[in-house]
Design a protein around this motif. Structure first.
Motif, PDB file in Angstrom:
ATOM      1  N   SER A  87      26.103   2.036   0.891  1.00  0.00           N
ATOM      2  CA  SER A  87      26.714   0.713   1.065  1.00  0.00           C
ATOM      3  C   SER A  87      28.173   0.700   0.628  1.00  0.00           C
ATOM      4  O   SER A  87      29.017   0.046   1.241  1.00  0.00           O
ATOM      5  N   LYS A  88      28.492   1.455  -0.438  1.00  0.00           N
ATOM      6  CA  LYS A  88      29.881   1.532  -0.911  1.00  0.00           C
ATOM      7  C   LYS A  88      30.793   2.156   0.138  1.00  0.00           C
ATOM      8  O   LYS A  88      31.994   1.863   0.194  1.00  0.00           O
ATOM      9  N   LEU A  89      30.216   3.026   0.966  1.00  0.00           N
ATOM     10  CA  LEU A  89      30.991   3.731   1.998  1.00  0.00           C
ATOM     11  C   LEU A  89      30.978   2.986   3.324  1.00  0.00           C
ATOM     12  O   LEU A  89      31.456   3.503   4.333  1.00  0.00           O
ATOM     13  N   GLY A  90      30.419   1.782   3.319  1.00  0.00           N
ATOM     14  CA  GLY A  90      30.429   0.962   4.531  1.00  0.00           C
ATOM     15  C   GLY A  90      29.307   1.248   5.486  1.00  0.00           C
ATOM     16  O   GLY A  90      29.357   0.839   6.661  1.00  0.00           O
ATOM     17  N   GLY A  91      28.262   1.956   5.036  1.00  0.00           N
ATOM     18  CA  GLY A  91      27.134   2.269   5.912  1.00  0.00           C
ATOM     19  C   GLY A  91      26.375   1.015   6.313  1.00  0.00           C
ATOM     20  O   GLY A  91      26.183   0.099   5.517  1.00  0.00           O
ATOM     21  N   LYS A  92      25.922   0.992   7.567  1.00  0.00           N
ATOM     22  CA  LYS A  92      25.161  -0.148   8.082  1.00  0.00           C
ATOM     23  C   LYS A  92      23.678   0.097   7.845  1.00  0.00           C
ATOM     24  O   LYS A  92      23.149   1.151   8.221  1.00  0.00           O
ATOM     25  N   TYR A  93      22.993  -0.871   7.240  1.00  0.00           N
ATOM     26  CA  TYR A  93      21.573  -0.678   6.978  1.00  0.00           C
ATOM     27  C   TYR A  93      20.868  -2.017   6.798  1.00  0.00           C
ATOM     28  O   TYR A  93      21.495  -3.059   6.563  1.00  0.00           O
ATOM     29  N   GLU A  94      19.538  -1.982   6.917  1.00  0.00           N
ATOM     30  CA  GLU A  94      18.666  -3.069   6.503  1.00  0.00           C
ATOM     31  C   GLU A  94      17.596  -2.462   5.607  1.00  0.00           C
ATOM     32  O   GLU A  94      17.226  -1.296   5.771  1.00  0.00           O
ATOM     33  N   TYR A  95      17.121  -3.245   4.662  1.00  0.00           N
ATOM     34  CA  TYR A  95      16.192  -2.734   3.653  1.00  0.00           C
ATOM     35  C   TYR A  95      15.079  -3.746   3.433  1.00  0.00           C
ATOM     36  O   TYR A  95      15.346  -4.915   3.143  1.00  0.00           O
ATOM     37  N   TYR A  96      13.830  -3.286   3.587  1.00  0.00           N
ATOM     38  CA  TYR A  96      12.665  -4.133   3.375  1.00  0.00           C
ATOM     39  C   TYR A  96      11.828  -3.521   2.251  1.00  0.00           C
ATOM     40  O   TYR A  96      11.297  -2.414   2.391  1.00  0.00           O
ATOM     41  N   LEU A  97      11.721  -4.241   1.134  1.00  0.00           N
ATOM     42  CA  LEU A  97      10.964  -3.784  -0.017  1.00  0.00           C
ATOM     43  C   LEU A  97       9.680  -4.612  -0.101  1.00  0.00           C
ATOM     44  O   LEU A  97       9.730  -5.835  -0.240  1.00  0.00           O
ATOM     45  N   LYS A  98       8.532  -3.950  -0.005  1.00  0.00           N
ATOM     46  CA  LYS A  98       7.239  -4.628   0.058  1.00  0.00           C
ATOM     47  C   LYS A  98       6.652  -4.785  -1.346  1.00  0.00           C
ATOM     48  O   LYS A  98       6.379  -3.782  -2.022  1.00  0.00           O
ATOM     49  N   PRO A  99       6.455  -6.003  -1.803  1.00  0.00           N
ATOM     50  CA  PRO A  99       5.924  -6.218  -3.161  1.00  0.00           C
ATOM     51  C   PRO A  99       4.484  -5.739  -3.281  1.00  0.00           C
ATOM     52  O   PRO A  99       3.649  -5.983  -2.404  1.00  0.00           O
ATOM     53  N   GLY A 100       4.208  -5.015  -4.368  1.00  0.00           N
ATOM     54  CA  GLY A 100       2.855  -4.583  -4.658  1.00  0.00           C
ATOM     55  C   GLY A 100       2.341  -3.449  -3.800  1.00  0.00           C
ATOM     56  O   GLY A 100       1.162  -3.092  -3.894  1.00  0.00           O
ATOM     57  N   CYS A 101       3.189  -2.841  -3.001  1.00  0.00           N
ATOM     58  CA  CYS A 101       2.752  -1.792  -2.079  1.00  0.00           C
ATOM     59  C   CYS A 101       3.003  -0.408  -2.671  1.00  0.00           C
ATOM     60  O   CYS A 101       4.097  -0.122  -3.146  1.00  0.00           O
ATOM     61  N   GLU A 102       1.998   0.447  -2.590  1.00  0.00           N
ATOM     62  CA  GLU A 102       2.114   1.842  -3.001  1.00  0.00           C
ATOM     63  C   GLU A 102       2.765   2.643  -1.861  1.00  0.00           C
ATOM     64  O   GLU A 102       3.373   2.070  -0.957  1.00  0.00           O
ATOM     65  N   HIS A 103       2.618   3.964  -1.909  1.00  0.00           N
ATOM     66  CA  HIS A 103       3.213   4.818  -0.875  1.00  0.00           C
ATOM     67  C   HIS A 103       2.622   4.511   0.504  1.00  0.00           C
ATOM     68  O   HIS A 103       3.331   4.545   1.513  1.00  0.00           O
ATOM     69  N   HIS A 104       1.328   4.225   0.524  1.00  0.00           N
ATOM     70  CA  HIS A 104       0.645   3.776   1.737  1.00  0.00           C
ATOM     71  C   HIS A 104       0.213   2.331   1.535  1.00  0.00           C
ATOM     72  O   HIS A 104      -0.078   1.941   0.409  1.00  0.00           O
ATOM     73  N   PRO A 105       0.131   1.541   2.597  1.00  0.00           N
ATOM     74  CA  PRO A 105       0.419   1.913   3.978  1.00  0.00           C
ATOM     75  C   PRO A 105       1.919   1.894   4.274  1.00  0.00           C
ATOM     76  O   PRO A 105       2.664   1.116   3.676  1.00  0.00           O
ATOM     77  N   HIS A 106       2.332   2.737   5.207  1.00  0.00           N
ATOM     78  CA  HIS A 106       3.700   2.698   5.693  1.00  0.00           C
ATOM     79  C   HIS A 106       3.862   1.546   6.679  1.00  0.00           C
ATOM     80  O   HIS A 106       2.896   1.065   7.267  1.00  0.00           O
ATOM     81  N   GLY A 107       5.109   1.144   6.866  1.00  0.00           N
ATOM     82  CA  GLY A 107       5.417   0.140   7.886  1.00  0.00           C
ATOM     83  C   GLY A 107       5.283  -1.284   7.384  1.00  0.00           C
ATOM     84  O   GLY A 107       4.765  -1.556   6.295  1.00  0.00           O
ATOM     85  N   LEU A 108       5.776  -2.202   8.215  1.00  0.00           N
ATOM     86  CA  LEU A 108       5.625  -3.628   7.970  1.00  0.00           C
ATOM     87  C   LEU A 108       4.402  -4.134   8.716  1.00  0.00           C
ATOM     88  O   LEU A 108       4.058  -3.623   9.790  1.00  0.00           O
ATOM     89  N   GLU A 109       3.750  -5.120   8.161  1.00  0.00           N
ATOM     90  CA  GLU A 109       2.589  -5.716   8.840  1.00  0.00           C
ATOM     91  C   GLU A 109       2.988  -6.184  10.230  1.00  0.00           C
ATOM     92  O   GLU A 109       2.260  -5.976  11.206  1.00  0.00           O
ATOM     93  N   ASP A 110       4.148  -6.802  10.313  1.00  0.00           N
ATOM     94  CA  ASP A 110       4.739  -7.172  11.605  1.00  0.00           C
ATOM     95  C   ASP A 110       5.999  -6.323  11.775  1.00  0.00           C
ATOM     96  O   ASP A 110       6.999  -6.555  11.089  1.00  0.00           O
ATOM     97  N   PRO A 111       5.975  -5.330  12.666  1.00  0.00           N
ATOM     98  CA  PRO A 111       7.103  -4.412  12.780  1.00  0.00           C
ATOM     99  C   PRO A 111       8.307  -4.959  13.538  1.00  0.00           C
ATOM    100  O   PRO A 111       9.286  -4.241  13.741  1.00  0.00           O
ATOM    101  N   THR A 112       8.256  -6.229  13.922  1.00  0.00           N
ATOM    102  CA  THR A 112       9.327  -6.801  14.753  1.00  0.00           C
ATOM    103  C   THR A 112      10.721  -6.610  14.156  1.00  0.00           C
ATOM    104  O   THR A 112      11.658  -6.244  14.889  1.00  0.00           O
ATOM    105  N   PRO A 113      10.935  -6.834  12.845  1.00  0.00           N
ATOM    106  CA  PRO A 113      12.296  -6.645  12.306  1.00  0.00           C
ATOM    107  C   PRO A 113      12.815  -5.215  12.475  1.00  0.00           C
ATOM    108  O   PRO A 113      13.999  -5.013  12.779  1.00  0.00           O
ATOM    109  N   VAL A 114      11.942  -4.232  12.304  1.00  0.00           N
ATOM    110  CA  VAL A 114      12.349  -2.838  12.479  1.00  0.00           C
ATOM    111  C   VAL A 114      12.665  -2.560  13.940  1.00  0.00           C
ATOM    112  O   VAL A 114      13.682  -1.940  14.273  1.00  0.00           O
TER     113      VAL A 114
END
Length: 245
Positions: free
Chosen positions: A209-236
């Motif tokens: 981010s300091k270097l101006g990189g473009k990104y979005e970040y979704y942090l899932k509360p209470g989630c371990e390594h699995h399952p991967h992905g968002l319940e609704d993958p539309t934002p990705v």
């Protein structure tokens, strides 16, 4: 190329073949996008694939080559490069692809994008390993995995100290990735004890981010390594499709 199998799947067909002595998969949609875009999985092709399937329905090809247990090493990156060029020449697919890195697939995806930025439109990194120092070697909040550490040493052909000094990790390539303007979408669980998101994703984002990189970040509360992905993958999906317009 040696065709191993071909089967019908919903919305298209799945080819399994051998290229350069390695198992590969290409899912071909019935109604591909005009630009023949590709969603390329670095690892775990059929795991947690809700996002991938939805994009396949939208006309994206899906691709995979097995480079397992190579931890995004230079050898893995060159295997991937040969596969990329083969897909473009043999199937006429778009040169610019989207790489998906789940877990250790993050090592492959980020290192490939840093080495060959002209081949990549965007990255989707889900609970990614971005530091072999952290996983599997256990420096930081993640426990050392002795079995995987042994495989990593073999893959790199170096000692642990040599690997870390050689700067072969995605966390060493942040400047290259930011300069290449490759956008990245991250998804992580805040209770992940397998691959600590703070030592991997958040360490990466802090500098990116300091270097101006473009990104979005979704942090899932209470989630371990699995399952991967968002319940609704539309934002990705929306993020990735906006990257190729």
């Amino acid at each position: 190329m040696k065709i191993l199998s071909e089967k019908a799947i919903e919305g298209g067909k799945e080819l399994e073949f051998e290229f350069d002595g390695r198992k590969c998969i290409l899912c071909v949609p019935d109604n591909p996008r005009d630009d023949k875009r590709v969603l390329w999985r670095a690892e775990f092709f059929h795991a947690f694939e809700k996002c991938d399937i939805e994009m396949f329905k939208k006309g994206w090809y899906r691709a995979y080559i097995s480079a397992s247990n190579l931890f995004g090493s230079p050898k893995a990156v060159e295997i991937m490069k040969k596969f990329h060029d083969f897909l473009v020449s043999e199937f006429g697919l778009c040169k610019k692809m989207v790489l998906v890195g789940l877990s250790r697939g993050g090592l492959y995806s980020a290192n490939y994008a840093a080495a060959y930025p002209d081949d990549i439109d965007a990255l989707y990194l889900d609970a990614p390993v971005l530091s072999v120092s952290n996983w599997p070697f256990g420096h930081g909040r993640t426990a050392r995995n002795e079995n995987e550490a042994s495989l990593a040493l073999e893959a790199f052909g170096m000692s642990e100290e040599e690997i870390l000094k050689a700067k072969l990790q995605p966390l060493d390539n942040i400047e290259k990735l930011a300069a290449s303007n490759i956008p990245i979408v991250f998804v992580c669980g805040d209770s992940d004890t397998t691959v600590d998101y703070r030592d991997n994703t958040e360490s990466f984002i802090s500098e990116f981010s300091k270097l101006g990189g473009k990104y979005e970040y979704y942090l899932k509360p209470g989630c371990e390594h699995h399952p991967h992905g968002l319940e609704d993958p539309t934002p990705v999906i929306t993020f990735l499709e906006n990257c190729v317009k």
